[in-house]
Design an enzyme around this catalytic site. Structure first.
Site, short mmCIF file in Angstrom:
data_model
loop_
_atom_site.label_atom_id
_atom_site.label_comp_id
_atom_site.label_asym_id
_atom_site.label_seq_id
_atom_site.Cartn_x
_atom_site.Cartn_y
_atom_site.Cartn_z
N ASP A 163 6.00 57.26 58.96
CA ASP A 163 6.09 56.08 59.81
C ASP A 163 5.50 54.87 59.11
O ASP A 163 4.44 54.94 58.49
CB ASP A 163 5.31 56.31 61.12
CG ASP A 163 5.95 57.37 61.99
OD1 ASP A 163 6.95 57.96 61.56
OD2 ASP A 163 5.43 57.60 63.10
N CYS A 172 19.43 54.51 59.00
CA CYS A 172 18.03 54.65 59.40
C CYS A 172 17.96 54.04 60.79
O CYS A 172 18.62 54.51 61.70
CB CYS A 172 17.09 54.01 58.39
SG CYS A 172 17.60 52.39 57.77
N SER A 173 17.19 52.97 60.97
CA SER A 173 17.18 52.27 62.25
C SER A 173 18.01 51.00 62.16
O SER A 173 19.02 50.84 62.83
CB SER A 173 15.74 51.95 62.68
OG SER A 173 15.72 51.35 63.94
N GLY A 213 19.47 50.14 59.32
CA GLY A 213 20.56 50.42 58.38
C GLY A 213 20.50 49.62 57.11
O GLY A 213 21.52 49.40 56.45
N ILE A 214 19.28 49.19 56.71
CA ILE A 214 19.16 48.42 55.47
C ILE A 214 18.00 48.87 54.58
O ILE A 214 18.10 48.80 53.37
CB ILE A 214 19.04 46.90 55.75
CG1 ILE A 214 17.84 46.59 56.64
CG2 ILE A 214 20.33 46.36 56.35
CD1 ILE A 214 17.61 45.09 56.87
N GLY A 215 16.90 49.31 55.16
CA GLY A 215 15.71 49.64 54.37
C GLY A 215 15.78 51.01 53.74
O GLY A 215 16.08 51.17 52.55
N ARG A 216 15.50 52.04 54.51
CA ARG A 216 15.56 53.41 54.00
C ARG A 216 16.99 53.76 53.59
O ARG A 216 17.20 54.49 52.60
CB ARG A 216 15.06 54.38 55.08
CG ARG A 216 13.65 54.09 55.53
CD ARG A 216 13.23 54.97 56.69
NE ARG A 216 12.00 54.49 57.30
CZ ARG A 216 11.34 55.12 58.26
NH1 ARG A 216 11.80 56.27 58.73
NH2 ARG A 216 10.23 54.62 58.76
N GLN A 263 14.63 46.88 51.77
CA GLN A 263 14.11 45.82 52.62
C GLN A 263 12.81 45.20 52.15
O GLN A 263 12.54 44.04 52.42
CB GLN A 263 13.93 46.42 54.02
CG GLN A 263 13.93 45.47 55.16
CD GLN A 263 13.93 46.23 56.47
OE1 GLN A 263 14.01 47.44 56.51
NE2 GLN A 263 13.82 45.51 57.55
#
Length: 369
Positions: A265, A300-301, A303-306, A344
């Site tokens: 997290d 992911c959440s 849709g750009i970082g992980r 990100q």
């Protein structure tokens, strides 16, 4: 059933700590689709006068505060930068760079985010389709759902982009947001339409706030005429694999759903092997689909970082194997051309470099045996 994956990636170096003045993308959920703000911690103090840089990193569409999509010299050259930026790294250069957070940070902030101005979308009711109201799909590469009503643009909309793969191959991946309750049916419409054989999910359902709704069934459900059945669940140390069958009429397809649970997290992992294992597993599953595998959905959440980290790692692993060098900067730029904001944060950018450094060492060990 429980399976243990053999840890054959030797994590010779821990991920170096990112400086505390790293820029953090702060996404705060609300009751409805949400907003994104950017906290720039020490950025101006570190770089001096950098108004255009601050504009690029600001939330798009926040013109009320004098930021966002205002014209700046940086923005005028952003497209050219994303098309031309490159830094090819040989093995020793890669290892040195992976251990230099200040160099990586400076490079990261040179890369335009390429976010979309919300004003580019004039679709009534669109807010119900986006998890974060400022994270929108770049229009030129967005996935368009087949709609029975061409007069209703909302019915063909989903917050997802086609993403190019290694060597610019088209539509290797689809990067998308974590589904919300109002987009679960749209998500499965996309899975069926694109003939997707693999889904990679890199978020928990909740991390302080909801990050993704549980869009798959415990056993079976029907969405838009597609019968979705979970046939088997395989638990490993770092991910859960669901073997799913999809059926519409007389046509039946298989689907592998990888839920990566080892991303901590609010930060990046402190070890790279779990992600490298996942990348390898997904590559092998894609190879089983033949030379023309349909797009792999990654989310992911937002849709750009992980999501960006996974796709960049996958592309760069292929480049290292085939060319013996890697260009993480160029790969990041290619990803951001297709979907703004991919990879990100500075911390994520550094993590990708560490993962590739580790992967190169593993390749060297294998070649010397």
């Amino acid at each position: 059933m429980e399976e243990k994956v053999e840890d054959d990636f030797l994590d010779l170096d821990a991920v170096p700590e990112t400086p505390v003045f790293d820029c953090v993308m702060d996404i705060k959920p609300e009751a409805d689709p949400t907003s994104l703000t950017v906290k720039s911690m020490g950025l101006q103090e570190r770089r001096g006068s950098n108004v255009s840089l601050t504009l690029d990193m600001c939330t798009p569409g926040c013109n009320e505060e004098g930021f966002g999509y205002l014209v700046s010299p940086r923005e005028e050259s952003a497209h050219e930068y994303l098309l031309s930026a490159s830094r090819v790294l040989r093995a020793e250069e890669l290892h040195e760079k992976a251990l230099d957070p200040f160099l990586l940070q400076a490079e990261f902030f040179e890369i335009p985010m390429n976010f979309v101005d919300p004003k580019e979308y004039d679709i009534p009711g669109l807010v119900r389709k986006n998890r974060y109201k400022t994270i929108l799909p770049n229009p030129h590469s967005r996935v368009r759902l087949t709609s029975p009503d061409p007069e209703d643009p909302l019915s063909s909309y989903i917050n997802a982009n086609y993403i190019r793969g290694y060597n610019g191959e088209e539509k290797v991946y689809i990067a998308t947001q974590g589904p919300i309750v109002s987009t679960v049916v749209d998500f499965w419409r996309m899975v069926w339409q694109e003939r997707t054989p693999i889904i990679v999910m890199i978020t928990n359902i909740e991390e302080m706030n909801e990050k993704c709704t549980e869009y798959w069934p415990e056993e079976q459900v029907v969405h838009d005429g597609v019968e979705i059945t979970v046939q088997k669940v395989i638990h490993t140390e770092d991910y859960r694999l669901r073997l799913i069958s999809l059926r519409r009429g007389t046509e039946e397809r298989g689907l592998k759903h990888y839920w990566f649970t080892s991303w901590p997290d609010q930060k990046t992992p402190d070890r790279a092997p779990p992600l490298l294992h996942l990348v390898r597993e997904v590559e092998e599953a894609a190879q089983q689909e033949g030379p023309h595998c349909s797009p792999i959905i990654v989310h992911c959440s937002a849709g750009i970082g992980r999501t960006g980290c996974f796709i960049a790692t996958s592309i760069c692993c292929q480049q290292l194997r085939r060319e013996g060098v890697v260009d993480i900067l160029k790969t990041t730029c290619q990803l951001r051309q297709d979907r703004g904001g991919m990879i990100q944060t500075c911390e994520q950018y550094q993590f990708v470099h560490h993962a590739m450094s580790l992967y190169e060492k593993q390749l060297s060990l294998q070649s010397s045996e």
